[in-house]
Design a protein around this motif. Structure first.
Motif, PDB file in Angstrom:
ATOM      1  N   UNK A 137       6.006  39.419 -13.777  1.00  0.00           N
ATOM      2  CA  UNK A 137       7.436  39.502 -14.041  1.00  0.00           C
ATOM      3  C   UNK A 137       7.884  40.926 -14.278  1.00  0.00           C
ATOM      4  N   UNK A 138       7.043  41.745 -14.890  1.00  0.00           N
ATOM      5  CA  UNK A 138       7.447  43.118 -15.168  1.00  0.00           C
ATOM      6  C   UNK A 138       7.697  43.900 -13.886  1.00  0.00           C
ATOM      7  N   UNK A 139       6.872  43.713 -12.886  1.00  0.00           N
ATOM      8  CA  UNK A 139       7.097  44.406 -11.617  1.00  0.00           C
ATOM      9  C   UNK A 139       8.247  43.757 -10.843  1.00  0.00           C
ATOM     10  N   UNK A 227      -7.090  39.969 -17.222  1.00  0.00           N
ATOM     11  CA  UNK A 227      -5.763  40.532 -17.389  1.00  0.00           C
ATOM     12  C   UNK A 227      -5.228  41.294 -16.203  1.00  0.00           C
ATOM     13  N   UNK A 228      -5.801  41.116 -15.018  1.00  0.00           N
ATOM     14  CA  UNK A 228      -5.358  41.876 -13.850  1.00  0.00           C
ATOM     15  C   UNK A 228      -4.745  41.001 -12.753  1.00  0.00           C
ATOM     16  N   UNK A 229      -4.509  39.746 -13.073  1.00  0.00           N
ATOM     17  CA  UNK A 229      -3.955  38.836 -12.074  1.00  0.00           C
ATOM     18  C   UNK A 229      -2.489  38.526 -12.313  1.00  0.00           C
ATOM     19  N   UNK A 230      -1.844  39.352 -13.129  1.00  0.00           N
ATOM     20  CA  UNK A 230      -0.407  39.206 -13.324  1.00  0.00           C
ATOM     21  C   UNK A 230      -0.014  38.405 -14.542  1.00  0.00           C
ATOM     22  N   UNK A 231      -0.975  37.942 -15.330  1.00  0.00           N
ATOM     23  CA  UNK A 231      -0.671  37.243 -16.562  1.00  0.00           C
ATOM     24  C   UNK A 231      -1.373  37.946 -17.713  1.00  0.00           C
ATOM     25  N   UNK A 232      -0.851  37.725 -18.905  1.00  0.00           N
ATOM     26  CA  UNK A 232      -1.403  38.392 -20.075  1.00  0.00           C
ATOM     27  C   UNK A 232      -1.777  37.387 -21.143  1.00  0.00           C
ATOM     28  N   UNK A 233      -2.518  37.856 -22.105  1.00  0.00           N
ATOM     29  CA  UNK A 233      -2.985  37.047 -23.215  1.00  0.00           C
ATOM     30  C   UNK A 233      -4.078  37.823 -23.925  1.00  0.00           C
ATOM     31  N   UNK A 445       4.901  40.691 -22.279  1.00  0.00           N
ATOM     32  CA  UNK A 445       4.441  40.896 -23.647  1.00  0.00           C
ATOM     33  C   UNK A 445       5.227  42.025 -24.298  1.00  0.00           C
ATOM     34  N   UNK A 446       5.541  41.832 -25.571  1.00  0.00           N
ATOM     35  CA  UNK A 446       6.264  42.843 -26.325  1.00  0.00           C
ATOM     36  C   UNK A 446       5.376  43.593 -27.306  1.00  0.00           C
ATOM     37  N   UNK A 447       4.179  43.053 -27.558  1.00  0.00           N
ATOM     38  CA  UNK A 447       3.283  43.690 -28.516  1.00  0.00           C
ATOM     39  C   UNK A 447       1.859  43.639 -27.987  1.00  0.00           C
ATOM     40  N   UNK A 448       1.171  44.771 -28.064  1.00  0.00           N
ATOM     41  CA  UNK A 448      -0.240  44.849 -27.711  1.00  0.00           C
ATOM     42  C   UNK A 448      -1.031  45.197 -28.966  1.00  0.00           C
ATOM     43  N   UNK A 449      -2.127  44.491 -29.172  1.00  0.00           N
ATOM     44  CA  UNK A 449      -3.016  44.776 -30.302  1.00  0.00           C
ATOM     45  C   UNK A 449      -4.388  45.150 -29.774  1.00  0.00           C
ATOM     46  N   UNK A 450      -4.899  46.279 -30.216  1.00  0.00           N
ATOM     47  CA  UNK A 450      -6.195  46.779 -29.782  1.00  0.00           C
ATOM     48  C   UNK A 450      -7.219  46.586 -30.892  1.00  0.00           C
ATOM     49  N   UNK A 451      -8.450  46.208 -30.521  1.00  0.00           N
ATOM     50  CA  UNK A 451      -9.474  45.875 -31.503  1.00  0.00           C
ATOM     51  C   UNK A 451     -10.745  46.677 -31.270  1.00  0.00           C
ATOM     52  N   UNK A 452     -11.316  47.144 -32.360  1.00  0.00           N
ATOM     53  CA  UNK A 452     -12.575  47.872 -32.300  1.00  0.00           C
ATOM     54  C   UNK A 452     -13.674  47.190 -33.122  1.00  0.00           C
ATOM     55  N   UNK A 453     -13.335  46.092 -33.778  1.00  0.00           N
ATOM     56  CA  UNK A 453     -14.302  45.415 -34.630  1.00  0.00           C
ATOM     57  C   UNK A 453     -14.257  45.892 -36.055  1.00  0.00           C
ATOM     58  N   UNK A 454     -13.469  46.928 -36.334  1.00  0.00           N
ATOM     59  CA  UNK A 454     -13.303  47.451 -37.673  1.00  0.00           C
ATOM     60  C   UNK A 454     -12.143  46.732 -38.367  1.00  0.00           C
ATOM     61  N   UNK A 578       5.320  59.639  -9.180  1.00  0.00           N
ATOM     62  CA  UNK A 578       4.584  59.714 -10.448  1.00  0.00           C
ATOM     63  C   UNK A 578       5.200  58.714 -11.408  1.00  0.00           C
ATOM     64  N   UNK A 579       4.817  58.768 -12.675  1.00  0.00           N
ATOM     65  CA  UNK A 579       5.295  57.794 -13.658  1.00  0.00           C
ATOM     66  C   UNK A 579       6.792  57.889 -13.908  1.00  0.00           C
ATOM     67  N   UNK A 580       7.399  59.004 -13.567  1.00  0.00           N
ATOM     68  CA  UNK A 580       8.832  59.150 -13.834  1.00  0.00           C
ATOM     69  C   UNK A 580       9.678  58.181 -13.031  1.00  0.00           C
ATOM     70  N   UNK A 581       9.149  57.606 -11.931  1.00  0.00           N
ATOM     71  CA  UNK A 581       9.945  56.681 -11.124  1.00  0.00           C
ATOM     72  C   UNK A 581       9.947  55.273 -11.703  1.00  0.00           C
ATOM     73  N   UNK A 582       9.089  54.988 -12.678  1.00  0.00           N
ATOM     74  CA  UNK A 582       9.021  53.648 -13.258  1.00  0.00           C
ATOM     75  C   UNK A 582      10.292  53.389 -14.063  1.00  0.00           C
ATOM     76  N   UNK A 583      11.109  52.399 -13.686  1.00  0.00           N
ATOM     77  CA  UNK A 583      12.377  52.200 -14.390  1.00  0.00           C
ATOM     78  C   UNK A 583      12.222  51.529 -15.738  1.00  0.00           C
ATOM     79  N   UNK A 584      11.125  50.769 -15.905  1.00  0.00           N
ATOM     80  CA  UNK A 584      10.849  50.063 -17.154  1.00  0.00           C
ATOM     81  C   UNK A 584       9.371  50.161 -17.474  1.00  0.00           C
TER      82      UNK A 584
END
Length: 610
Positions: A137-139, A227-233, A445-454, A578-584
Motif C-alpha cells: 500500500x505504501x508504494x 517482510x519483503x512480500x509487501x506485508x508487515x508484522x 505500519x506507523x511504528x517500528x520496534x527494534x529488538x536486540x535481546x536487551x 535518489x531518496x529525494x524523489x520519494x514523496x512519502x
C-alpha cells in the motif's frame, strides 16, 4: 561536531548501533579498480553521454547499469572520496557530512546532528545495513500522488527490488531455533549478475526469542515471511552483508569495485554545484574542488542527460543553485530563476527516533538455548534482524479512529509557514487524505520496534505528519544548506508518540515478561499524557538517517519536482534519482528502496534510447 555523549540516551543508543554496524567491514578487496579513478581534473573528457552528480547509493547503481553495455560513456562527480576500511585512522565519522539542523522549536530548541554518507558509496557505506521494504500500500500511495498511469506502485517497483539485490539463503540450525522465515519465490529475484547481497549474520542474542514470543501474543500482529512480500508484522530482516567475504555489501562493492570499463569514470573530492543549460536543455555540469569552492570551476558537457543523485539534503541544493526552485528564495540569494518550482527543498521527511523504553529485570531471564554460531562476531549485532511493524489500529485500538478524524479535519495551513505556496499546500493536503485513510487500516505500519535481546526497545516512527524543508543559505548559497525538520510542527505527531509510548508500556506487561518482573526506567515516572509529551520533546530526534522527499515525484500542481520518469519539471535532459524523489516515507529503512528507484530509473532511460 557534537559528541555522542552529549546526546539523549535514546539517541546515543541508536548512534552506537550505526557506528558498530558501520564497521561490519574488513578491508576493501585488492581488486578494487582505483586505477580508473580520475585523479586530475585535466584527465576528464570534455563530454560524456551521462553525467551523474553524486556517487552514492543511487548514483553508482545508475552509473554501473548505464555503462555496462559499453555503448555510453558515464562520469560520476562525487563530493567525498574513496576510503580505505583497513586504515585504522579512517574512522566512520570521516565518511560522513558534518551537518546540523536549524534549532527545532518544538524540541526544546535543540539542533539535530545529521548523519549522511560523504564518500564513494554514500550512505550505503555507513548505514545500519538493514535490508527492508515498505508494504504494497505504501508504494501504491506513491502512484496515487503521481501523474495518471503512474507505475510507481508495488507492482511497478517489484521487478526492480528483484533486480537490485541478491538474497543469500541462510544455513544452519540457528535458522529453526530463531524461527527465521523467508520467501524467495515472491520476494527475491536472485539475478546472478547482481553483486549487491542481502544475508543474515547468523548470530542473534537468544534472548530475542522472549520478545518474539511476547509479540506473538499481540492481537492482530502477523508473523510474516521475511517482510519483503509487501506485508508487515513481526519478522527478521536481512542485512547488506556479503556472507562469503563478511564485508559490508554496498553501492561501491556492487557497482564500482572490479569493473574494468574505460567508459565509466569517477572524480572524487569535487562538488557539482550547478547545472548549465543550453536553451531549455541541461547541457553541462559545473563543479569545484570541495576544499576550495572559490577555485576556478570545471565544466563538463553531457551529450544525453544529467542525473542528480546527491541525496535528500544536497539534491535540492544543487537544483536551487542551478536556478530551479522557489522563485522568492532564489531571488533573495541573487540566483537567476530558470524554473519556478516551489517544491524543490520542500516535503522533507525522516523517520524520527523516539524515546527508548528501558527497564530492569528483577529476575534475569535465562537464554532459551545457546547459539552455536562460530563465525565473525560483532558485539552489537547480536539482535540485528528482528523487528515488529505495527499499524495504528493495532497500536491504539480505542483511539485510532479519533486520531484519523482529527487529522482529516485539520486545516494544514495552520501548521505551515505563512508564505507556503499554494502548490505545496495542495500536495500536503493530498498526503493528508492518504494518511487519514491509512490510519484506519492495517495496510501500513506507523511504528517500528527494534529488538536486540536487551531490556530496551527502540521505537521508530514510520510516518509523520509534519513537513520540513532544505533551503540554500541566501547569504552564502555555496555553504551547506539550511535544514529544518520542523519536528512536531503538526501537533498530531506528538499525540501519535503518546499513543506509541502507551502501547510500549502496556507491552511491557505481557505475561511472557511477568516471571522476570520488569521495572520501567525510561520513560520516567510521570506517565500522564502531559508528562509523556514533555519527555518526548526532550529526547525525540526527528532524524533517523533517512532524509527524503525534497525533490518529490508528484504531480506538479501538488508541488512535485519530478514526473513519473523522474524528469525535472520545466527543463529537458535533467533527472533526479535518489531518496529525494520519494514523496512519502515507507515503514522500512530506505536503502533497498533507493536501489530499486535507481534500477527503475535506468529502465526508464533505456526505454527512451531503444
Amino acid at each position: 561536531m557534537k559528541m555522542a555523549s552529549a546526546l539523549p540516551r535514546s539517541i546515543r543508543f541508536i548512534v552506537l548501533v550505526q557506528l558498530v554496524l558501520s564497521n561490519l567491514i574488513l578491508a576493501i578487496p585488492s581488486w578494487s579498480n582505483l586505477a580508473l579513478q580520475i585523479r586530475e581534473v585535466g584527465d576528464i573528457k570534455d563530454s560524456y553521454d551521462y553525467i551523474i552528480v553524486g556517487g552514492g547509493t543511487a548514483g553508482l547503481t545508475v552509473a554501473d547499469r548505464l555503462s555496462e553495455s559499453g555503448k555510453y560513456t558515464v562520469l560520476v562527480i562525487e563530493h567525498g572520496k574513496f576510503y580505505n576500511a583497513s586504515d585504522p585512522d579512517d574512522f566512520p565519522m570521516s565518511r560522513r557530512y558534518n551537518l546540523t539542523s536549524v534549532p527545532q522549536a518544538n524540541l526544546d530548541n535543540k539542533e539535530v546532528q545529521i548523519t549522511i554518507g560523504h564518500c564513494v558509496g554514500g550512505s550505503s557505506a555507513i548505514n545500519g545495513m538493514a535490508v527492508m521494504r515498505g508494504t504494497m500500500q505504501e508504494y501504491d500511495n506513491w502512484a496515487e500522488l503521481g501523474n495518471p498511469g503512474s507505475t510507481w506502485n508495488w507492482d511497478g517497483m517489484l521487478p526492480y527490488f528483484h533486480k537490485a539485490i541478491h538474497f543469500v539463503e541462510p544455513r544452519g540450525d540457528w535458522v529453526k531455533k530463531f524461527k527465521v522465515t523467508y520467501d524467495i519465490r515472491s520476494a527475491w529475484g536472485q539475478y546472478e549478475d547482481t553483486r549487491l547481497y542481502a544475508s543474515y549474520l547468523g548470530w542473534f542474542n537468544p534472548l530475542v526469542m522472549i520478545f518474539y514470543e511476547a509479540y506473538k501474543r499481540v492481537p492482530g500482529l502477523n508473523i510474516v515471511r521475511g517482510g519483503h512480500s509487501g506485508t508487515h508484522g513481526l519478522f527478521y530482516y536481512p542485512i547488506s552483508l556479503d556472507p562469503n567475504t563478511q564485508q559490508r555489501s554496498y553501492a561501491r562493492t556492487a557497482h564500482w569495485d572490479g569493473l574494468e570499463r574505460k567508459n565509466y569514470d569517477i572524480i572524487t573530492g569535487s562538488r557539482g554545484n550547478k547545472i548549465l543549460f543550453k536553451g531549455n536543455k541541461a547541457s553541462a555540469v559545473r563543479f569545484v574542488p570541495k576544499e576550495n569552492a572559490k577555485a576556478n570551476p570545471t565544466v563538463v558537457k553531457a551529450r544525453k542527460e544529467i542525473i542528480i543523485s546527491a541525496g535528500g539534503i544536497h539534491t535540492p541544493q544543487v537544483l536551487q543553485l542551478s536556478g530551479i526552485g522557489p522563485a522568492r528564495l532564489l531571488e533573495q540569494a541573487g540566483i537567476q530563476v530558470k524554473v519556478n518550482l516551489p517544491g524543490v527543498g520542500s516535503n522533507l521527511q525522516d523517520h524520527p527516533l523516539g524515546p527508548l523504553l528501558e527497564w530492569k529485570w528483577a529476575k534475569q531471564p535465562k537464554k532459551p538455548f545457546e547459539n552455536n554460531y562460530t563465525g565473525p562476531t560483532f558485539d552489537f549485532a547480536t539482535g540485528q534482524g528482528l523487528v515488529a511493524q505495527l499499524s495504528l489500529p493495532l497500536i491504539t485500538p480505542k483511539s485510532y479512529i479519533t486520531l484519523a478524524s482529527t487529522y482529516a479535519c485539520q486545516n494544514l495551513s495552520h501548521y505551515l509557514e505563512p508564505d507556503t505556496p499554494p502548490a505545496i499546500l495542495a500536495g500536503y493536503q493530498a498526503q493528508q487524505r492518504i494518511y487519514a485513510r491509512e490510519m484506519q487500516r492495517t495496510n501500513i505500519s506507523f511504528l517500528s520496534n527494534l529488538f536486540l535481546g536487551n531490556p530496551r526497545i527502540q521505537p521508530v516512527g514510520s510516518h509523520i505528519m509534519s513537513r520540513g524543508h532544505v533551503r540554500i543559505n541566501t547569504t552564502d548559497p555555496e555553504s551547506e544548506p539550511l535544514i529544518d525538520f520542523r519536528a512536531l510542527s503538526n501537533p498530531l505527531d506528538i499525540e501519535l508518540w503518546v499513543a506509541y509510548m502507551r502501547f510500549l508500556l502496556s507491552f511491557l506487561r505481557s505475561p511472557v515478561f511477568a516471571p522476570y518482573e520488569p521495572t520501567p526506567i525510561n520513560p520516567p515516572n510521570s506517565t500522564t499524557d502531559e508528562g509523556l509529551r514533555k519527555y518526548i520533546r526532550s529526547v525525540l530526534s526527528p532524524h533517523g538517517w533517512h532524509p527524503l522527499g525534497t525533490a518529490s515525484k508528484m504531480r506538479r500542481e501538488l508541488g512535485g519536482v519530478v514526473d513519473d520518469e523522474l524528469k525535472v519539471y520545466g527543463v529537458d535532459g535533467l533527472r533526479v534519482v535518489d531518496a529525494s524523489v520519494m514523496p512519502l516515507l515507507v515503514a522500512a529503512s530506505t536503502q533497498l528502496t533507493v536501489y530499486a528507484i535507481a534500477e527503475k530509473a535506468v529502465g526508464l532511460i533505456m526505454e527512451e534510447r531503444e
